[in-house]
Motif scaffolding. Structure first.
Motif, short mmCIF file in Angstrom:
data_model
loop_
_atom_site.label_atom_id
_atom_site.label_comp_id
_atom_site.label_asym_id
_atom_site.label_seq_id
_atom_site.Cartn_x
_atom_site.Cartn_y
_atom_site.Cartn_z
N UNK A 56 2.60 -8.64 13.19
CA UNK A 56 2.46 -9.63 11.67
C UNK A 56 2.15 -8.81 10.77
N UNK A 57 3.38 -8.93 9.48
CA UNK A 57 4.01 -8.73 8.09
C UNK A 57 2.54 -8.48 7.49
N UNK A 58 2.74 -7.25 7.36
CA UNK A 58 0.94 -7.00 7.10
C UNK A 58 1.37 -6.11 5.37
N UNK A 59 0.21 -6.79 4.56
CA UNK A 59 0.15 -6.00 3.10
C UNK A 59 0.78 -4.78 2.99
N UNK A 60 1.48 -4.44 1.70
CA UNK A 60 2.14 -3.10 1.33
C UNK A 60 0.85 -1.91 0.86
N UNK A 61 -0.02 -2.40 1.05
CA UNK A 61 -1.13 -1.33 0.46
C UNK A 61 -1.62 -1.27 1.64
N UNK A 62 -1.39 -0.75 3.22
CA UNK A 62 -1.85 -1.19 4.66
C UNK A 62 -1.66 0.45 4.86
N UNK A 63 -2.85 1.33 4.96
CA UNK A 63 -3.37 2.14 5.44
C UNK A 63 -3.17 2.29 7.31
N UNK A 64 -4.15 1.75 8.02
CA UNK A 64 -4.49 1.64 9.38
C UNK A 64 -3.90 -0.47 9.90
#
Length: 366
Positions: free
Chosen positions: A183-191
């Motif tokens: 799925x499309x992830x938020x740009x701030x995702x780290x894990x």
């Protein structure tokens, strides 16, 4: 003497009979005259007084007066039909109304009996009467039968990822959601965790511009291919876990990697790029268990601590695989865990290959 005894016994019997009230009532009906009746009555009364005062002695025989028992009287019972005989019921003709409605006949005891007898014979349909088969085919809805619910199909198009998955800070958890794509992830995702789904392919755009992404865990999916540049442009990526998939080739990875786990796949001898791990100066853990690899992917970085290659097809190893033959003082302290068990290789044939290691690899020594 016998005559005397009989006479005495007869006298006692006579006394008892005279003392009975029945005798007194019967005496009034006798044909004796009044004088004889009075004389005999006086004699009887005097004898009775004497006998009752003295009472019976032990020597005198006791006289049992039998009371007349009433005859058993049984009330007449209704005659019951013998076994095997069925009760005959008279049939009374009842008018059967025509039409599709109900009969409108009140059912009483007699009619119920008639219905019980009539039920043994098949009824002939009347004109205008509807049968059960005709009712079923008349278009009425059939009774509702619950069906097992189908597995829900999740449409992630247009749905916010944090509504579909669980977002905790900069970590996104999409485990066991039957996803077939990332799925499309938020740009701030780290894990990012998407374990136990049905993802089949990793595209280049799935992690594009994810400059803060550090860990990707895609364990237990159905991935067969990963785009060659899907992870190469991620400057912060350190850990990639793609266990239990159907990969035949390991994708290119950035030099920032510290953990690579591609165990339980189908990666063969040509599935790893030449010198794929040479420049990964921070790599600590390399797990390639249960694949089809037939050689140790050298050169390995000095930082490597754990190398798991068990249950592959490795058949030979060179003496300089881990050590430097030109420098006998070289010691490789970091690499403490080497697993080669389950491979068709004899570790005892290359004893010089382990002189620089703190521990001997685990594997077949015969």
């Amino acid at each position: 003497m016998r005559m005397f005894v009989r006479l005495v016994l007869g006298l006692f019997v006579l006394k008892a009979a005279v003392a009975s009230p029945r005798f007194s009532r019967q005496a009034n009906l006798d044909i004796y005259d009044d004088a004889n009746y009075d004389e005999e009555l006086n004699n009887v009364e005097s004898e009775d007084t004497y006998d009752y005062e003295d009472g019976l002695t032990i020597d005198e025989p006791e006289i049992e007066i039998e009371t007349m028992a009433l005859p058993d009287y049984t009330f007449p019972e209704e005659e019951k039909p013998e076994e095997g005989e069925e009760e005959e019921l008279t049939l009374r003709p009842q008018p059967i109304p025509q039409g599709s409605g109900g009969s409108g006949v009140l059912m009483g005891p007699e009619t119920q009996k008639e219905e019980r007898v009539l039920s043994t014979t098949p009824e002939t349909p009347q004109e205008g009467a509807t049968s059960i088969e005709e009712t079923d085919s008349s278009g009425l809805p059939e009774p509702f039968e619950p069906k097992e619910p189908d597995e829900p199909k999740i449409d992630i198009s247009g749905m916010p990822t944090c509504l579909l998955c669980t977002c905790l800070g900069t970590s996104v958890y999409c485990d066991d959601l039957k996803l077939d794509s990332v799925p499309p992830l938020p740009k701030e995702t780290t894990h990012f965790y998407a374990r136990y789904n049905k993802i089949t392919k990793i595209n280049k755009s799935d992690f594009a511009f994810m400059n803060k992404l550090k860990r990707v865990d895609l364990t237990a999916n159905e991935i067969t291919a990963i785009d060659g540049t899907a992870f190469i442009g991620l400057p912060e990526l350190e850990e990639l876990v793609v266990r239990q998939n159907h990969l035949t080739q390991l994708p290119a990875l950035p030099e920032t990697m510290t953990l690579i786990d591609a165990s339980h796949n189908s990666i063969g001898s040509k599935g790893i790029h030449k010198e794929a791990f040479k420049d990964m100066t921070g790599l600590l853990f390399l797990y390639l268990t249960d694949n089809n690899i037939d050689y140790i992917p050298v050169p390995l970085p000095e930082s490597l601590r754990s190398l798991h290659l068990q249950r592959n097809n490795i058949q030979m190893m060179h003496e300089d695989t881990f050590c430097n033959l030109n420098d006998f003082n070289y010691i490789r302290n970091a690499l403490e865990d080497i697993r080669l068990d389950g491979n068709p290789i004899n570790l005892s044939k290359t004893p010089q290959a382990y002189v620089c290691l703190p521990r001997i690899p685990i594997g077949n020594l015969i």
